[in-house]
Motif scaffolding. Structure first.
Motif, PDB file in Angstrom:
ATOM      1  N   LYS A  12       2.625  -1.551   4.304  1.00  0.00           N
ATOM      2  CA  LYS A  12       2.348  -2.573   5.322  1.00  0.00           C
ATOM      3  C   LYS A  12       1.472  -3.701   4.778  1.00  0.00           C
ATOM      4  O   LYS A  12       1.632  -4.863   5.179  1.00  0.00           O
ATOM      5  CB  LYS A  12       1.658  -1.909   6.510  1.00  0.00           C
ATOM      6  CG  LYS A  12       1.291  -2.844   7.651  1.00  0.00           C
ATOM      7  CD  LYS A  12       0.641  -2.060   8.791  1.00  0.00           C
ATOM      8  CE  LYS A  12       0.232  -2.987   9.930  1.00  0.00           C
ATOM      9  NZ  LYS A  12      -0.414  -2.232  11.052  1.00  0.00           N
ATOM     10  N   TYR A  13       0.572  -3.331   3.859  1.00  0.00           N
ATOM     11  CA  TYR A  13      -0.405  -4.300   3.365  1.00  0.00           C
ATOM     12  C   TYR A  13      -0.154  -4.648   1.899  1.00  0.00           C
ATOM     13  O   TYR A  13       0.202  -3.795   1.092  1.00  0.00           O
ATOM     14  CB  TYR A  13      -1.821  -3.753   3.536  1.00  0.00           C
ATOM     15  CG  TYR A  13      -2.200  -3.523   4.969  1.00  0.00           C
ATOM     16  CD1 TYR A  13      -2.557  -4.594   5.798  1.00  0.00           C
ATOM     17  CD2 TYR A  13      -2.161  -2.242   5.523  1.00  0.00           C
ATOM     18  CE1 TYR A  13      -2.882  -4.390   7.124  1.00  0.00           C
ATOM     19  CE2 TYR A  13      -2.489  -2.025   6.852  1.00  0.00           C
ATOM     20  CZ  TYR A  13      -2.846  -3.101   7.649  1.00  0.00           C
ATOM     21  OH  TYR A  13      -3.156  -2.902   8.971  1.00  0.00           O
ATOM     22  N   ILE A  14      -0.368  -5.910   1.571  1.00  0.00           N
ATOM     23  CA  ILE A  14      -0.136  -6.405   0.220  1.00  0.00           C
ATOM     24  C   ILE A  14      -1.277  -5.974  -0.696  1.00  0.00           C
ATOM     25  O   ILE A  14      -2.453  -5.980  -0.299  1.00  0.00           O
ATOM     26  CB  ILE A  14      -0.007  -7.942   0.240  1.00  0.00           C
ATOM     27  CG1 ILE A  14       1.298  -8.345   0.942  1.00  0.00           C
ATOM     28  CG2 ILE A  14      -0.071  -8.537  -1.160  1.00  0.00           C
ATOM     29  CD1 ILE A  14       1.423  -9.824   1.204  1.00  0.00           C
ATOM     30  N   GLU A  15      -0.918  -5.596  -1.932  1.00  0.00           N
ATOM     31  CA  GLU A  15      -1.941  -5.222  -2.911  1.00  0.00           C
ATOM     32  C   GLU A  15      -1.936  -6.186  -4.096  1.00  0.00           C
ATOM     33  O   GLU A  15      -2.819  -7.008  -4.250  1.00  0.00           O
ATOM     34  CB  GLU A  15      -1.731  -3.775  -3.360  1.00  0.00           C
ATOM     35  CG  GLU A  15      -1.925  -2.781  -2.215  1.00  0.00           C
ATOM     36  CD  GLU A  15      -2.490  -1.464  -2.657  1.00  0.00           C
ATOM     37  OE1 GLU A  15      -2.085  -0.969  -3.734  1.00  0.00           O
ATOM     38  OE2 GLU A  15      -3.341  -0.912  -1.933  1.00  0.00           O
TER      39      GLU A  15
ATOM     40  N   SER B 292      -7.209   0.897  -5.783  1.00  0.00           N
ATOM     41  CA  SER B 292      -5.775   0.781  -6.071  1.00  0.00           C
ATOM     42  C   SER B 292      -5.376  -0.638  -6.481  1.00  0.00           C
ATOM     43  O   SER B 292      -4.195  -0.919  -6.655  1.00  0.00           O
ATOM     44  CB  SER B 292      -4.937   1.222  -4.859  1.00  0.00           C
ATOM     45  OG  SER B 292      -5.205   0.406  -3.738  1.00  0.00           O
ATOM     46  N   ILE B 293      -6.349  -1.533  -6.620  1.00  0.00           N
ATOM     47  CA  ILE B 293      -6.073  -2.919  -6.980  1.00  0.00           C
ATOM     48  C   ILE B 293      -6.952  -3.306  -8.166  1.00  0.00           C
ATOM     49  O   ILE B 293      -8.163  -3.070  -8.160  1.00  0.00           O
ATOM     50  CB  ILE B 293      -6.337  -3.877  -5.801  1.00  0.00           C
ATOM     51  CG1 ILE B 293      -5.412  -3.555  -4.621  1.00  0.00           C
ATOM     52  CG2 ILE B 293      -6.146  -5.332  -6.229  1.00  0.00           C
ATOM     53  CD1 ILE B 293      -5.662  -4.404  -3.392  1.00  0.00           C
TER      54      ILE B 293
ATOM     55  N   ASP C 241       0.828  -1.206   0.000  1.00  0.00           N
ATOM     56  CA  ASP C 241       0.000   0.000   0.000  1.00  0.00           C
ATOM     57  C   ASP C 241       0.863   1.258   0.000  1.00  0.00           C
ATOM     58  O   ASP C 241       2.003   1.265   0.456  1.00  0.00           O
ATOM     59  CB  ASP C 241      -0.933  -0.006   1.207  1.00  0.00           C
ATOM     60  CG  ASP C 241      -0.185   0.201   2.521  1.00  0.00           C
ATOM     61  OD1 ASP C 241      -0.190   1.323   3.045  1.00  0.00           O
ATOM     62  OD2 ASP C 241       0.430  -0.781   3.010  1.00  0.00           O
ATOM     63  N   ALA C 242       0.305   2.337  -0.516  1.00  0.00           N
ATOM     64  CA  ALA C 242       1.067   3.576  -0.712  1.00  0.00           C
ATOM     65  C   ALA C 242       1.315   4.334   0.588  1.00  0.00           C
ATOM     66  O   ALA C 242       2.278   5.093   0.681  1.00  0.00           O
ATOM     67  CB  ALA C 242       0.311   4.485  -1.696  1.00  0.00           C
TER      68      ALA C 242
END
Length: 356
Positions: free
Chosen positions: A228-231, A254-255, A223-224
């Motif tokens: 921390k989080y997978i996209e 964003s995905i 994440d931008a």
């Protein structure tokens, strides 16, 4: 000549290149079929629908898409069943997503009869280009770009839509190695990450090249805001098997809403598997690998199908993923199911296959 119903002008190639292709050794995206479909958006309507020999376009240096990036595309595949019929996989889903991309990029949307009519006519003419060798298919590339010749930051008033095809084999010859990207971003909330626009891919090339120079094949985008989080994962959505459950990042602005991703989740649910679409942190994935709770990580996309990963690199350390026998792996089970479905070997209980 012109077809009576669709009013598509047909100009056939004088000579087919079909005999020049070794269908037992198909690199991805190198060989192109004999014809392409072209239509132009002019004066507020789609016109000049044509099937013509695959060839170069003549374009103005002032073409607005070259300067301001109004360019979108889709990726689809066609297959042959044992009777030799041509089958497309979920073309309506790609049609809907292309128009979503067009709206976000302030471009003309496509009527269904232009998209599907051009696609079906093209595939009928080039049906011999659809391979029937193992792990092969006909890759279909519909795309659209702005054609105004005007140097000003404004939406174009004219567009060209084109579809061409190419016979392809497997995208990856070996399970890819992935690096978690924690500096560069692919997209951000409020941006165009969910649209299949050319700029998303152009912006990914430099960080991907850096990862490849370090020995990886692709990136896992995060994440931008916090990294921390997978996209997503390079050319594909990403799916994990954690505690026996399918876990994947929930789609957002964003995905990309992958058609293959959606298909795999529906298949898994039909098998009785629990599916979670939610935030997935890097720490959860790394901890899952270390404790054995995470048993699979694989990519999902039109080009790659269902592609297991071999390792994930994060903060300078490589984490090896478990190896499974084909009968035990969700990724391979899904791949085999989709292969049988697309080639007519099993019943189409989802209603996904479109016969040309």
């Amino acid at each position: 000549m012109t077809t009576d119903v669709l009013q598509i002008e047909l100009r056939k190639a004088e000579r087919s290149r079909l005999q020049e292709v070794d269908f037992n050794h198909l690199p991805f995206g190198k060989h192109f079929s004999d014809h392409m479909f072209v239509a132009d958006f002019v004066d507020g309507e789609w016109q000049n629908q044509m099937i013509v020999p695959f060839d170069n376009f003549t374009l103005s240096p002032a073409l607005s898409s070259l300067h301001y990036g109004q360019s979108i595309f889709e990726g689809m595949k066609a297959f042959k069943n044992e009777a030799g019929e041509v089958l497309m996989f979920r073309p309506q889903a790609n049609f809907a997503r292309m128009n979503e991309s067009a709206k976000r990029m302030c471009m003309a949307t496509l009527p269904e009869e232009v998209f599907m009519g051009g696609l079906e006519t093209l595939l009928r003419i080039d049906a011999d280009w659809v391979p029937n060798t193992p792990d092969s298919s006909l890759y279909i590339r519909p795309y659209m770009f702005a054609t105004d010749t005007y140097l000003g930051v404004a939406p174009s008033k004219t567009y060209r839509f084109c579809i061409f095809t190419c016979p392809v084999g497997a995208y990856y010859s070996n399970p890819p190695k992935l690096k978690v990207e924690t500096e560069f971003i692919r997209s951000a909330p409020g941006g165009v990450g969910y649209a299949k626009c050319a700029g998303n891919y152009g912006g990914s090339l430099y960080p991907t090249l850096m990862a490849q120079q370090q020995g990886y094949d692709q990136l896992i985008w995060t994440d931008a805001r916090e990294h921390k989080y997978i996209e997503e994962s390079g050319t594909m959505n990403i799916i994990f098997v954690i505690d026996g459950k399918i876990v994947t990042p929930a789609t957002s602005d964003s995905i990309l809403k992958g058609v293959t991703r959606d298909s795999i989740l529906k298949i898994a649910r039909s098998w009785g598997m629990e599916v979670e679409e939610r935030l997935v942190s890097i720490e959860e994935v790394i901890s899952g690998i270390e404790t054995g709770r995470l048993t699979e990580a694989f990519g999902a996309g039109t080009a790659v199908g269902s592609s297991p990963y071999s390792l994930i690199g994060y903060n300078g350390k490589d984490y090896m993923l478990p190896e499974f026998a084909p009968e035990d792996s969700v990724a391979v089970r899904v791949r085999n199911y989709l292969s049988d479905l697309r080639t007519g070997k099993i019943a189409d209980s989802f209603g996904w296959m479109h016969r040309v």
